[in-house]
Design an enzyme around this catalytic site. Structure first.
Site, PDB file in Angstrom:
ATOM      1  N   ASP A 315       9.536  78.887  69.154  1.00 12.54           N
ATOM      2  CA  ASP A 315       8.237  78.988  68.469  1.00 12.54           C
ATOM      3  C   ASP A 315       7.013  79.220  69.044  1.00 12.54           C
ATOM      4  OD1 ASP A 315       6.278  78.258  65.506  1.00 12.54           O
ATOM      5  OD2 ASP A 315       5.938  77.026  67.107  1.00 12.54           O
ATOM      6  N   GLU A 351      10.181  83.640  68.526  1.00 14.49           N
ATOM      7  CA  GLU A 351       9.578  84.433  67.732  1.00 14.49           C
ATOM      8  C   GLU A 351       8.648  84.256  68.875  1.00 14.49           C
ATOM      9  OE1 GLU A 351       6.952  82.748  64.573  1.00 14.49           O
ATOM     10  OE2 GLU A 351       6.369  80.895  65.893  1.00 14.49           O
TER      11      GLU A 351
END
Length: 649
Positions: A315, A351
């Site tokens: 993330d 990401e």
């Protein structure tokens, strides 16, 4: 005797036959003691008599697995109990009532000494090739909580994901890899606690190595391993979505669980006055600091070694390569991963952004990393749903975004393409809502993304009007057919296979209810779409995966690519400015297998002239809710706003 058993490394609680070694990095906490708790919560205080390079450690004879412990420190508000950052299990679901005072810390979740003995039954890891990978983004609780055929005790748990009903579903859908939303221990943010809500998604990590106890019936450690083992036995990989960019301690004034008490100025990036917030979550974990880098690497090895995890999705991964305001592709974290004999074998998905300066880094991660391709998402949604017609951009995305990811580095550098993710509209809501409807989140609809590139087909929300329903179903098929037959690794939001709606909520991070829980009571249309999607995934494996493999690496230049008008003529420069009906022709080598994409963006049916040389087999026509195998030869009438994919051997 036990002084010889005491060691500074590894950090955390490490069992042996004679007891347990406890070690913690705490350069700012000289007055720190180990606290052991018995079954009645009575405590024993133990001094950490050994020191090395900011590490305090000791060996305690007779400690067994299951021992509950923590560390006692002094601060301005009194004596506080903190978690071991290396805790591998928690004794209860983390929760507190604001404010999180020193006194309240003693009733909070505590660390647990863990034994990782487990019978893996010689289960091999699936090791799915990149070009065959189908990522299925899944929430452990949300996907099984309302399953009508599952025994109620398993719903919403680790074990629920590996029940026969779920295994049959995954196999029927052709899923190769479950990408689990965070299953590391999580603590909800203070503003959610005040509203009596929780962080349902889990992107607010408390202890990196401890599995989230919310999803366990009894024992999160054993049950999560059982889930992974069972999925592996059925050839399904497990990818963990993991959060290292920030911690649950937030910014200045946020709760103190561990890092802030142990080394306030270094674990979390600090400006000298306040915590630096490059994540939008209050703080930024600083991987340029050696102890921070150590715990991240130790954590990854922990999940691969003890849980047989097949890969990670990171993330806000730009944070991992930061040196304050700058991103460094040659940063210590990337180098450490690349030289690690264990970690360099697993799938690594970034990401590739955060919200800080120089935070958008799509295409800039090192070799060995796949990246979530938001340019694919925006282009494909804009093309089918928003009447945008950037065919040059669409062509680039279908062909694998080679402006960002060289085919010479495929298949290991394939982009991760997606249309919908956990944040944003579900697939059904993309074709049902023009505007976000997030009032249930308690933030006056101010949260969530405003650029959804959605289209409700004329009516906002649910409707019984058949003409609108038909348009919506066709657009769902357009989006998913484009996703599955583009060069890249397709990422599918699990609830999209069920046509789940979040009622227009595009940021359901705090909705632990039927907004987020997958709805298994399918309408006839939803059943048709589920079956269509399963057949399309099978078709991708059969027809598209070999093309991706052939177009990768050194042989990529030996194949045929042609862009044609509907009349069969090659497109010219003017056509690339906005032609509404065109075709993509792909052929392997000089006379190998062929694929033909007929893309009609116009509002009227268009007749296509097909390349000569024999009959074509129809893989799919998105104007049809079912796949109907048939052969055609010279021309094909393509319906408005639809896509057909043809194959010829």
């Amino acid at each position: 005797m036990f002084a010889k058993l005491a060691q500074p490394y590894p950090l955390g609680a490490t069992l042996c036959d004679q007891g347990c070694n406890f070690s913690i990095h705490c350069p700012e906490s000289n007055n720190i003691q180990l606290i052991l708790f018995d079954e009645r919560n009575n405590k024993t205080v133990i001094e950490l008599e050994h020191q090395k390079m900011g590490i305090r450690y000791t060996f305690v004879h007779g400690v067994k697995a299951g021992q509950v412990y923590g560390y006692q420190v002094q601060d301005k508000s009194g004596t506080r109990l903190i978690l071991d950052p290396y805790a591998q299990a928690l004794n209860q679901i983390p929760h507190y009532t604001e404010p999180f005072s020193a006194e309240a810390s003693w009733a909070f979740a505590k660390s647990v000494v863990t034994n990782h003995d487990f019978d893996w039954q010689d289960t091999p890891r699936p090791q799915v090739p990149y070009e065959e990978t189908i990522l299925f983004e899944t929430h452990v609780k949300g996907f099984t909580k309302r399953h009508p055929e599952m025994n109620e005790q398993w719903r919403g748990t680790y074990l629920g994901l590996c029940q026969p009903e779920m295994l049959a579903f995954f196999k029927a859908q052709g899923i190769t890899s479950l990408q689990l939303m965070p299953v590391t221990s999580c603590m909800s943010e203070p503003h959610l606690l005040k509203m009596n809500k929780i962080n349902f998604w889990g992107y607010n990590t408390l202890c990196f190595m401890a599995p989230e106890p919310r999803y366990a019936v009894h024992d999160a450690v054993t049950e999560m391993k059982t889930m992974v083992r069972t999925l592996h036995q059925h050839g399904i990989e497990v990818i963990m979505d993991i959060v290292f960019n920030h911690t649950a301690e937030g910014g200045e004034g946020g709760p103190q669980f561990h890092f802030k008490c142990l080394d306030k100025s270094h674990y979390l990036l600090n400006s000298g006055k306040d915590y630096v917030n490059f994540t939008g979550c209050g703080n930024t974990f600083d991987l340029s600091y050696q102890p921070s880098l150590n715990i991240v690497l130790d954590t990854l090895r922990h999940w691969v070694t003890h849980y047989h995890i097949d890969g990670f999705r990171f993330d806000l991964a730009a944070t991992l390569g930061r040196r304050r305001e700058h991103f460094d592709i040659h940063g210590a974290f990337f180098k450490a991963i690349a030289q690690d004999p264990l970690l360099r074998q697993v799938k690594l998905i970034a990401e590739p952004w955060d919200v800080g300066p120089n935070g958008y880094q799509l295409g800039h991660f090192p070799r060995g990393w796949n990246e979530c391709n938001d340019k694919f998402r925006d282009t494909v949604k804009g093309y089918w749903l928003c009447n945008h017609n950037p065919i040059k951009e669409l062509a680039t995305r279908i062909m694998g975004s080679r402006d960002l990811f060289s085919a010479g580095c495929w298949p290991d550098k394939l982009p991760v393409n997606f249309v919908s993710y956990h944040d944003g509209f579900t697939l059904r809501d993309l074709v049902s809502y023009n505007h976000k409807h997030n009032l249930a989140n308690g933030e006056n609809n101010r949260d969530g993304h405003g650029d959804n590139r959605s289209n409700n087909q004329g009516i906002e929300g649910e409707t019984t009007r058949l003409s609108v329903q038909y348009k919506r179903e066709r657009q769902k098929r357009n989006l998913m057919a484009t996703l599955l037959f583009s060069f890249g690794i397709p990422h599918i939001l699990a609830v999209d296979s069920l046509s789940h709606t979040q009622r227009g909520n595009n940021n359901a991070y705090c909705q632990d209810n039927e907004i987020s829980w997958a709805d298994w009571q399918l309408s006839e249309e939803s059943e048709q779409f589920r079956d269509w999607l399963a057949q399309m995934i099978a078709a991708r494996k059969q027809w598209m995966s070999p093309f991706i493999r052939a177009f990768s690496g050194k042989d990529r230049g030996h194949h045929r690519i042609h862009w044609r008008r509907s009349n069969g003529q090659h497109m010219n420069a003017e056509d690339w400015q906005g032609l509404e009906a065109f075709a993509l022709y792909l052929g392997l080598y000089k006379d190998g297998e062929e694929l033909l994409f007929l893309i009609n963006h116009s509002s009227i049916p268009t007749r296509y002239r097909l390349p000569q040389g024999g009959k074509w087999s129809v893989i799919c026509d998105t104007s049809d809710s079912q796949l109907r195998p048939r052969q055609i030869q010279t021309t094909y009438m393509q319906s408005a706003k639809s896509l057909t994919i043809l194959h010829r051997a």
